[in-house]
Design a protein around this motif. Structure first.
Motif, PDB file in Angstrom:
ATOM      1  N   GLN A   1       0.673  -1.184   0.308  1.00  0.00           N
ATOM      2  CA  GLN A   1       0.037  -0.083  -0.118  1.00  0.00           C
ATOM      3  C   GLN A   1       0.528   1.813  -0.176  1.00  0.00           C
ATOM      4  O   GLN A   1       0.394   2.242  -0.533  1.00  0.00           O
ATOM      5  CB  GLN A   1      -0.948   0.278   1.275  1.00  0.00           C
ATOM      6  N   TYR A   2       2.067   1.410   0.219  1.00  0.00           N
ATOM      7  CA  TYR A   2       2.721   2.658  -0.247  1.00  0.00           C
ATOM      8  C   TYR A   2       3.017   2.159  -0.879  1.00  0.00           C
ATOM      9  O   TYR A   2       3.317   4.122  -1.420  1.00  0.00           O
ATOM     10  CB  TYR A   2       4.273   1.920   0.967  1.00  0.00           C
ATOM     11  N   ARG A   3       2.989   1.737  -2.056  1.00  0.00           N
ATOM     12  CA  ARG A   3       3.517   2.133  -3.128  1.00  0.00           C
ATOM     13  C   ARG A   3       2.385   3.267  -3.475  1.00  0.00           C
ATOM     14  O   ARG A   3       2.042   4.195  -5.117  1.00  0.00           O
ATOM     15  CB  ARG A   3       3.745   0.901  -4.349  1.00  0.00           C
ATOM     16  N   ALA A   4       1.053   2.671  -3.411  1.00  0.00           N
ATOM     17  CA  ALA A   4      -0.191   3.698  -3.463  1.00  0.00           C
ATOM     18  C   ALA A   4      -0.115   4.090  -3.210  1.00  0.00           C
ATOM     19  O   ALA A   4      -0.788   5.429  -4.096  1.00  0.00           O
ATOM     20  CB  ALA A   4      -1.727   2.223  -3.551  1.00  0.00           C
ATOM     21  N   LEU A   5      -0.153   4.893  -1.971  1.00  0.00           N
ATOM     22  CA  LEU A   5       0.038   5.838  -1.597  1.00  0.00           C
ATOM     23  C   LEU A   5       0.910   7.218  -2.057  1.00  0.00           C
ATOM     24  O   LEU A   5       0.276   8.253  -2.455  1.00  0.00           O
ATOM     25  CB  LEU A   5       0.537   6.435  -0.431  1.00  0.00           C
ATOM     26  N   THR A   6       2.349   6.801  -2.271  1.00  0.00           N
ATOM     27  CA  THR A   6       3.089   7.458  -3.651  1.00  0.00           C
ATOM     28  C   THR A   6       2.244   7.458  -4.765  1.00  0.00           C
ATOM     29  O   THR A   6       2.933   8.793  -4.575  1.00  0.00           O
ATOM     30  CB  THR A   6       5.014   6.712  -3.381  1.00  0.00           C
ATOM     31  N   ASP A   7       2.096   7.198  -4.997  1.00  0.00           N
ATOM     32  CA  ASP A   7       1.080   7.665  -6.224  1.00  0.00           C
ATOM     33  C   ASP A   7       0.154   8.214  -6.221  1.00  0.00           C
ATOM     34  O   ASP A   7       0.913   8.821  -7.171  1.00  0.00           O
ATOM     35  CB  ASP A   7       1.089   5.983  -6.772  1.00  0.00           C
ATOM     36  N   LEU A   8      -0.423   8.112  -4.929  1.00  0.00           N
ATOM     37  CA  LEU A   8      -1.491   9.071  -5.093  1.00  0.00           C
ATOM     38  C   LEU A   8      -0.399  10.333  -4.686  1.00  0.00           C
ATOM     39  O   LEU A   8      -1.077  11.228  -4.881  1.00  0.00           O
ATOM     40  CB  LEU A   8      -3.027   8.480  -3.842  1.00  0.00           C
ATOM     41  N   VAL A   9       0.508  10.553  -3.721  1.00  0.00           N
ATOM     42  CA  VAL A   9       1.035  11.637  -3.903  1.00  0.00           C
ATOM     43  C   VAL A   9       1.762  12.548  -4.922  1.00  0.00           C
ATOM     44  O   VAL A   9       1.505  14.038  -4.778  1.00  0.00           O
ATOM     45  CB  VAL A   9       1.953  11.548  -2.256  1.00  0.00           C
ATOM     46  N   ALA A  10       2.166  11.546  -5.936  1.00  0.00           N
ATOM     47  CA  ALA A  10       2.571  12.063  -7.125  1.00  0.00           C
ATOM     48  C   ALA A  10       1.784  13.202  -7.856  1.00  0.00           C
ATOM     49  O   ALA A  10       1.819  13.669  -8.409  1.00  0.00           O
ATOM     50  CB  ALA A  10       3.710  10.788  -7.419  1.00  0.00           C
ATOM     51  N   ALA A  11       0.253  11.768  -8.213  1.00  0.00           N
ATOM     52  CA  ALA A  11      -0.620  12.808  -8.433  1.00  0.00           C
ATOM     53  C   ALA A  11      -1.455  14.247  -8.495  1.00  0.00           C
ATOM     54  O   ALA A  11      -1.587  14.697  -8.877  1.00  0.00           O
ATOM     55  CB  ALA A  11      -2.207  11.362  -8.635  1.00  0.00           C
ATOM     56  N   VAL A  12      -1.194  13.911  -6.944  1.00  0.00           N
ATOM     57  CA  VAL A  12      -1.887  15.084  -6.370  1.00  0.00           C
ATOM     58  C   VAL A  12      -0.786  16.639  -6.245  1.00  0.00           C
ATOM     59  O   VAL A  12      -0.929  17.573  -6.570  1.00  0.00           O
ATOM     60  CB  VAL A  12      -1.514  15.218  -4.612  1.00  0.00           C
ATOM     61  N   ASN A  13       0.583  16.071  -6.348  1.00  0.00           N
ATOM     62  CA  ASN A  13       1.116  16.804  -6.386  1.00  0.00           C
ATOM     63  C   ASN A  13       1.613  18.055  -7.453  1.00  0.00           C
ATOM     64  O   ASN A  13       1.460  18.188  -8.075  1.00  0.00           O
ATOM     65  CB  ASN A  13       2.991  16.579  -6.023  1.00  0.00           C
ATOM     66  N   ARG A  14       0.918  16.899  -8.723  1.00  0.00           N
ATOM     67  CA  ARG A  14       1.315  17.160 -10.087  1.00  0.00           C
ATOM     68  C   ARG A  14      -0.061  18.179 -10.269  1.00  0.00           C
ATOM     69  O   ARG A  14       0.242  19.239 -11.154  1.00  0.00           O
ATOM     70  CB  ARG A  14       1.022  16.455 -11.054  1.00  0.00           C
ATOM     71  N   ARG A  15      -0.969  17.672  -9.539  1.00  0.00           N
ATOM     72  CA  ARG A  15      -2.199  18.600 -10.225  1.00  0.00           C
ATOM     73  C   ARG A  15      -1.917  19.731  -9.050  1.00  0.00           C
ATOM     74  O   ARG A  15      -2.735  21.193  -9.744  1.00  0.00           O
ATOM     75  CB  ARG A  15      -3.549  17.985  -9.622  1.00  0.00           C
ATOM     76  N   VAL A  16      -1.605  19.688  -8.185  1.00  0.00           N
ATOM     77  CA  VAL A  16      -1.151  21.201  -7.230  1.00  0.00           C
ATOM     78  C   VAL A  16      -0.637  22.359  -7.998  1.00  0.00           C
ATOM     79  O   VAL A  16      -0.967  23.339  -8.311  1.00  0.00           O
ATOM     80  CB  VAL A  16      -0.866  20.788  -5.849  1.00  0.00           C
ATOM     81  N   LEU A  17       1.072  21.775  -9.085  1.00  0.00           N
ATOM     82  CA  LEU A  17       1.354  22.905  -9.114  1.00  0.00           C
ATOM     83  C   LEU A  17       1.349  23.018 -10.656  1.00  0.00           C
ATOM     84  O   LEU A  17       0.852  24.436 -10.677  1.00  0.00           O
ATOM     85  CB  LEU A  17       3.048  21.680  -9.366  1.00  0.00           C
ATOM     86  N   ALA A  18       0.255  22.508 -11.056  1.00  0.00           N
ATOM     87  CA  ALA A  18      -0.335  22.531 -12.395  1.00  0.00           C
ATOM     88  C   ALA A  18      -0.999  23.421 -12.238  1.00  0.00           C
ATOM     89  O   ALA A  18      -1.620  24.861 -13.150  1.00  0.00           O
ATOM     90  CB  ALA A  18      -1.001  21.567 -13.002  1.00  0.00           C
ATOM     91  N   GLY A  19      -2.153  23.754 -10.901  1.00  0.00           N
ATOM     92  CA  GLY A  19      -2.983  24.940 -11.043  1.00  0.00           C
ATOM     93  C   GLY A  19      -2.836  25.707 -10.098  1.00  0.00           C
ATOM     94  O   GLY A  19      -3.545  26.940 -10.006  1.00  0.00           O
ATOM     95  N   ASP A  20      -1.629  26.090  -9.987  1.00  0.00           N
ATOM     96  CA  ASP A  20      -1.125  26.694  -8.894  1.00  0.00           C
ATOM     97  C   ASP A  20       0.466  27.770  -9.411  1.00  0.00           C
ATOM     98  O   ASP A  20       1.515  27.695  -8.979  1.00  0.00           O
ATOM     99  CB  ASP A  20      -1.077  26.714  -7.702  1.00  0.00           C
ATOM    100  N   PRO A  21       0.346  28.392 -10.928  1.00  0.00           N
ATOM    101  CA  PRO A  21       1.636  28.965 -11.312  1.00  0.00           C
ATOM    102  C   PRO A  21       2.663  28.965 -10.125  1.00  0.00           C
ATOM    103  O   PRO A  21       4.054  29.007 -10.116  1.00  0.00           O
ATOM    104  CB  PRO A  21       1.244  29.961 -12.352  1.00  0.00           C
ATOM    105  N   ALA A  22       1.785  29.931  -9.721  1.00  0.00           N
ATOM    106  CA  ALA A  22       2.837  31.056  -8.627  1.00  0.00           C
ATOM    107  C   ALA A  22       3.459  30.116  -7.441  1.00  0.00           C
ATOM    108  O   ALA A  22       5.018  30.729  -6.546  1.00  0.00           O
ATOM    109  CB  ALA A  22       1.887  32.278  -8.148  1.00  0.00           C
ATOM    110  N   LEU A  23       2.804  28.909  -6.747  1.00  0.00           N
ATOM    111  CA  LEU A  23       3.297  28.207  -6.068  1.00  0.00           C
ATOM    112  C   LEU A  23       4.341  27.567  -7.108  1.00  0.00           C
ATOM    113  O   LEU A  23       5.838  26.957  -6.320  1.00  0.00           O
ATOM    114  CB  LEU A  23       2.479  26.855  -5.728  1.00  0.00           C
TER     115      LEU A  23
END
Length: 442
Positions: A32-54
């Motif tokens: 499940q750790y791999r599933a967690l890191t996959d989820l974190v990577a997806a969320v991080n990509r989404r956040v950075l794409a949606g917040d250019p200033a960040l």
């Protein structure tokens, strides 16, 4: 340790290799750790794409480069000798003990420190941290059980002879060659590996478990298996909401500060610890028991607070209500509530004249970025431990914190997290001052 020379692997390179090896091992042990890191990577990509200033700010400060591989682990050792040995091992990787954490007031019979890099460039290369707890045997109420636990721990050796030899070589010669560094990573990894065979009989385990689940976890096994490995996410609320859909039973609440536009300190959540089959020394061949210790955790790191800002957070922890911290980067900085790193913009020297710091910041001549909180919150750490130990009762400990005993076991004083942040902020202002040819004060 003597200064390293060019023939040695840099400590940060050894640390990065060890962190990667640890992550691979844990993914194999806890799927499940791999599933967690996959989820974190997806969320991080989404956040950075949606917040250019960040995204721009994190790229400028070096945070983007370190984000994908950023992890912290946690281990629990049983004796002063084990703590001292682990400290020597981490020193080979450029990791110093930072902060003292007493978890006994929250019902967990340990005190702890976090081993990590302390310099900005080293943190950018590899911000790997290991929250390392030392069992406080004196908090076991039953004298006979306390003596039995001490005797069990005295018989074990948590670091392999190969790893010990390489630690000694690094201390003696000032570092490790590329070949020796690879051998060191492989040998030290064995210290943190999960072992499904307990080192005690079933009855001993039950008595240790009755004292406290963490006592059983520390005393009953070959060594300090890694009990969680934590990736860093930019939106922990999104991870909390999405974990169940990926088969992870998330804990009900996020530990740490409330959700904010300008995150501060550290927020943590996890999925429930695994119930794992183990065998005891007196079990028949086909018999097995179970143990819960290892879980998946995720963290969101915000800005490091000054002593004044930390005092406001501590007051909120003690009294509840609203957190008395402005949710605005400029206000946090101007009021001296958080630490920031300063940089001179292109052309700043020509435009500086006699303008003050605030005018230079306001006109874009000086850029400032929040300094990431690299450390931990004792109440949050205890909350994560308690929720994942499966404890069905709260144990209250009245013993006072014993930092002196912890540092004596460690063989040195722990670093002060606030002092490290203040030094980083001061160094950044001095660097800007050299560009401008003047002295600046925050």
């Amino acid at each position: 340790m003597p200064p390293a020379t060019d023939r040695f692997q840099p400590p940060h390179a050894i640390r990065a290799a060890f962190a990667a090896a640890m992550s691979l091992m844990y993914a194999q042990e806890v799927p499940q750790y791999r599933a967690l890191t996959d989820l974190v990577a997806a969320v991080n990509r989404r956040v950075l794409a949606g917040d250019p200033a960040l995204a721009e700010r994190m790229a400028r400060s070096g945070e983007t480069a370190r984000l994908a591989g950023e992890r912290h682990g946690a281990i629990r050792v049983g004796t002063a000798d084990e703590l001292a040995t682990i400290a020597r091992a981490f020193a080979v990787m450029g990791m110093a003990p930072v902060g003292y954490y007493d978890l006994a007031p929250a019902g967990v019979p340990v005190h702890a420190t976090a081993f990590r890099a302390v310099e900005e460039t080293a943190l950018t290369v590899s911000p790997f941290r290991v929250f390392t707890s030392l069992l406080r045997l004196e908090l076991i109420a039953d004298p006979a059980l306390r003596a039995e636990a001490a005797a069990i721990l005295a018989r074990r050796r948590i670091v392999t002879p190969a790893a010990l030899a390489l630690i000694a070589r690094a201390e003696r010669e000032g570092g490790l060659s590329e070949v020796d560094a690879a051998a060191f990573v492989a040998a030290l990894l064995e210290t943190f590996r999960w072992h499904a065979h307990a080192t005690v009989p079933r009855d001993t385990y039950r008595r240790l478990l009755a004292a406290h689940r963490l006592v059983a976890d520390v005393v009953s096994f070959k060594g300090p298996h890694i009990n969680h490995l934590t990736p860093r996410v930019l939106d922990i609320d999104a991870v909390q909401a999405e974990m169940p859909a990926r088969g992870m039973a998330a804990k009900q609440t996020i530990e740490g500060p409330p959700k904010r536009r300008c995150p501060v300190l550290l927020r943590q959540t996890s999925f429930t610890a695994l119930e794992e089959r183990i065998a005891f020394t007196d079990d028949a061949a086909d018999a097995a028991g179970s143990h819960t210790a290892r879980f998946g955790e995720v963290e969101q790191r915000g800005v490091a607070l000054t002593a004044a800002g930390q005092a406001r957070y501590d007051a909120w922890i003690g009294n509840g209500g609203a957190l008395d911290l402005p949710d605005d980067w400029a206000a946090l900085r101007r009021q001296g509530l958080a630490f920031f790193r300063y940089r001179a913009a292109d052309g700043a020297a020509a435009a500086a004249a006699d303008a003050g710091l605030e005018d230079l910041v306001a006109h874009g001549q000086i850029l400032c970025d929040p300094i990431v909180y690299e450390d931990f919150l004792p109440v949050s750490a205890a909350g994560i431990f308690q929720s994942n130990l499966g404890a069905d009762r709260r144990v209250d400990y009245t013993a006072a914190a014993d930092r002196a005993a912890f540092e004596q076991a460690l063989g040195r004083a722990v670093e002060d997290p606030l002092a490290l942040c203040a030094a980083a902020q001061r160094a950044s202002l001095d660097a800007v001052g050299r560009v401008l040819g003047r002295t600046l004060s925050a």
